[in-house]
Design a protein around this motif. Structure first.
Motif, mmCIF file in Angstrom:
data_model
loop_
_atom_site.group_PDB
_atom_site.id
_atom_site.type_symbol
_atom_site.label_atom_id
_atom_site.label_comp_id
_atom_site.label_asym_id
_atom_site.label_seq_id
_atom_site.Cartn_x
_atom_site.Cartn_y
_atom_site.Cartn_z
ATOM 1 N N LEU A 87 0.868 -0.927 -0.530
ATOM 2 C CA LEU A 87 -0.271 -0.104 0.436
ATOM 3 C C LEU A 87 0.164 1.203 0.316
ATOM 4 O O LEU A 87 1.427 1.972 0.960
ATOM 5 C CB LEU A 87 -0.356 0.199 1.180
ATOM 6 C CG LEU A 87 -1.581 1.455 1.236
ATOM 7 C CD1 LEU A 87 -3.264 0.963 0.301
ATOM 8 C CD2 LEU A 87 -2.774 1.361 2.467
ATOM 9 N N GLY A 88 1.206 2.257 -0.849
ATOM 10 C CA GLY A 88 1.803 3.331 -1.503
ATOM 11 C C GLY A 88 1.350 4.191 -1.024
ATOM 12 O O GLY A 88 2.299 5.519 -0.940
ATOM 13 N N LYS A 107 -9.565 5.461 -4.933
ATOM 14 C CA LYS A 107 -8.416 5.765 -5.254
ATOM 15 C C LYS A 107 -7.152 4.747 -4.961
ATOM 16 O O LYS A 107 -6.371 6.049 -4.860
ATOM 17 C CB LYS A 107 -9.142 7.643 -5.886
ATOM 18 C CG LYS A 107 -9.651 7.672 -6.266
ATOM 19 C CD LYS A 107 -9.587 9.065 -6.222
ATOM 20 C CE LYS A 107 -10.824 9.400 -7.218
ATOM 21 N NZ LYS A 107 -10.978 10.930 -7.596
ATOM 22 N N PRO A 108 -6.890 4.183 -4.768
ATOM 23 C CA PRO A 108 -5.129 3.501 -4.420
ATOM 24 C C PRO A 108 -4.165 3.520 -5.053
ATOM 25 O O PRO A 108 -4.743 3.582 -6.409
ATOM 26 C CB PRO A 108 -5.544 2.136 -3.666
ATOM 27 C CG PRO A 108 -5.975 1.472 -4.890
ATOM 28 C CD PRO A 108 -7.459 2.964 -4.993
ATOM 29 N N LYS A 109 -2.836 3.205 -4.969
ATOM 30 C CA LYS A 109 -1.899 3.460 -5.435
ATOM 31 C C LYS A 109 -0.937 2.390 -4.631
ATOM 32 O O LYS A 109 -0.775 2.067 -3.567
ATOM 33 C CB LYS A 109 -1.019 4.528 -5.449
ATOM 34 C CG LYS A 109 -1.423 5.699 -6.309
ATOM 35 C CD LYS A 109 -0.875 7.393 -6.013
ATOM 36 C CE LYS A 109 -1.157 8.100 -7.711
ATOM 37 N NZ LYS A 109 -0.770 9.185 -7.359
ATOM 38 N N ASP A 126 6.392 7.158 -0.270
ATOM 39 C CA ASP A 126 5.890 8.502 0.562
ATOM 40 C C ASP A 126 5.988 8.216 2.278
ATOM 41 O O ASP A 126 5.184 6.964 2.119
ATOM 42 C CB ASP A 126 4.654 8.004 0.459
ATOM 43 C CG ASP A 126 3.712 9.239 0.371
ATOM 44 O OD1 ASP A 126 3.929 10.227 1.890
ATOM 45 O OD2 ASP A 126 2.670 9.645 0.100
ATOM 46 N N SER A 127 6.343 8.705 3.047
ATOM 47 C CA SER A 127 7.144 8.526 4.206
ATOM 48 C C SER A 127 5.561 8.253 4.966
ATOM 49 O O SER A 127 6.130 7.813 6.346
ATOM 50 C CB SER A 127 7.866 10.718 4.733
ATOM 51 O OG SER A 127 6.841 10.923 4.496
ATOM 52 N N HIS A 128 4.615 8.883 4.723
ATOM 53 C CA HIS A 128 3.005 8.168 4.905
ATOM 54 C C HIS A 128 2.904 6.739 5.093
ATOM 55 O O HIS A 128 1.890 6.334 5.751
ATOM 56 C CB HIS A 128 2.263 9.375 5.190
ATOM 57 C CG HIS A 128 1.864 10.841 5.538
ATOM 58 N ND1 HIS A 128 1.006 11.376 4.926
ATOM 59 C CD2 HIS A 128 2.857 11.481 5.437
ATOM 60 C CE1 HIS A 128 1.205 12.212 5.442
ATOM 61 N NE2 HIS A 128 2.975 12.720 5.909
#
Length: 333
Positions: A87-88, A107-109, A126-128
């Motif tokens: 999960l990005g 709308k995931p990446k 992504d740091s999150h």
């Protein structure tokens, strides 16, 4: 940087050189120390997961060290070791995100699928959606924790109260889940391909009370089972092995067609449900739990340039535990 990119369905990955770009926004630039090979990577390469990013770099079990940070990145520092999972990105706005179910985001990446992944010397993430890695693990040991471990943990949470737990498809995820289950006092029953004595031996070494073929009935009916193999015909076999009121969890992102089966296999309040993706809370919980068990991943490492060879070994079912790619600069580290 050197990388292995997706060249098209049913084609070998293609070695390529890509520029290393300065991270923007809240992104991290990470030098890859290791990247696990997941069954989901095969589904991308085989065209079973449609519409990947063009020329995507696969790989979503990534462990490395932060070498640069975008101006909005928070929570990490240069040199810190981090993990990057499947999960990005999630939108944070849809009904699912707002109800604590970001794994179902509209709308995931996904790393290694719609975002470039870790079959490379560097990755931008992504740091999150990146996580600190427990110190007790080497990069190669930690890599399979980022998907096999995380998805396995999400599956296991649904059956954590089961006394007798069956696991079908004793690969990377299963060998981690077996350790979690044993740690929590559950009896593990391991199901493998017929004749796969190596996987059965590994299962017993990890505390399984029984290991055998998926076509066999266990000595006792199961309270719950998890299927990690992407083999639809396992569903009726696993249902047949379930006690009344038992739960069957399907842990794969893709599965071959499930054959028709008689209603009596589902009756008596048996439950069949799938698990999709993961949440960041899953990652936080699992990475706290892993060193307490402690989970000890069994890994076989390959140089990054041998990604196609490693994938072939996994595809043939000749791998015990997990396969991990290591960039040349990190070999022996």
């Amino acid at each position: 940087m050197h990388a292995m990119e997706f060249a098209g369905a049913h084609q070998p990955l293609h070695p390529t050189e890509r520029p290393v770009r300065k991270p923007t926004g809240r992104n991290l630039l990470i030098r890859v120390g290791a990247c696990g090979i997941c069954r989901t990577d095969l589904h991308v390469i085989d065209g079973e997961l449609e519409h990947p990013k063009a020329r995507v770099i696969p790989g979503h079990e990534v462990v490395g060290r932060v070498v640069a940070m975008g101006p909005e990145a928070r929570g990490f520092k240069i040199g810190e070791r981090v993990g990057v999972p499947w999960l990005g990105f999630t939108c944070g706005r849809c009904h699912f995100c707002r109800s604590g179910r970001e794994n179902l985001c509209d709308k995931p990446k996904f790393t290694g699928y719609t975002l470039d992944g870790g079959y490379a010397e560097y990755i931008t993430a992504d740091s999150h959606y990146s996580f600190p890695i427990p110190k007790i693990y080497s990069d190669a040991e930690a890599a399979p924790l980022m998907c096999a471990g995380l998805i396995g943990y999400r599956c296991w949470k649904l059956v954590r109260t089961a006394k007798r737990l069956g696991i079908y498809g004793f690969g990377a995820a299963a060998h981690i889940v077996a350790q979690i289950a044993k740690h929590h006092g559950q009896q593990v029953y391991a199901f493998t391909r017929s004749g796969d004595t190596a996987a059965q031996k590994l299962a017993r070494s990890l505390g399984a009370v029984w290991a055998g073929s998926s076509e066999e009935m266990p000595p006792k009916l199961l309270d719950a089972a998890i299927i990690f193999a992407s083999v639809g015909p396992l569903v009726p076999l696993a249902l047949k092995a379930l006690e009344k009121g038992g739960t069957l969890v399907l842990g794969g992102i893709h599965m071959s067609e499930i054959p028709a089966f008689s209603y009596d296999l589902l009756w008596e309040e048996r439950i069949v449900r799938s698990v999709a993706n993961l949440t960041r809370q899953d990652a936080i919980e699992f990475l706290r739990l892993a060193p307490r068990v402690p989970i000890r991943p069994h890994v076989t490492t390959y140089p990054l340039d041998e990604a196609n060879e490693a994938i072939a070994v996994l595809r043939k079912g000749n791998l015990v535990g997990a396969a991990v790619l290591v960039p040349a600069a990190c070999e022996g580290a």
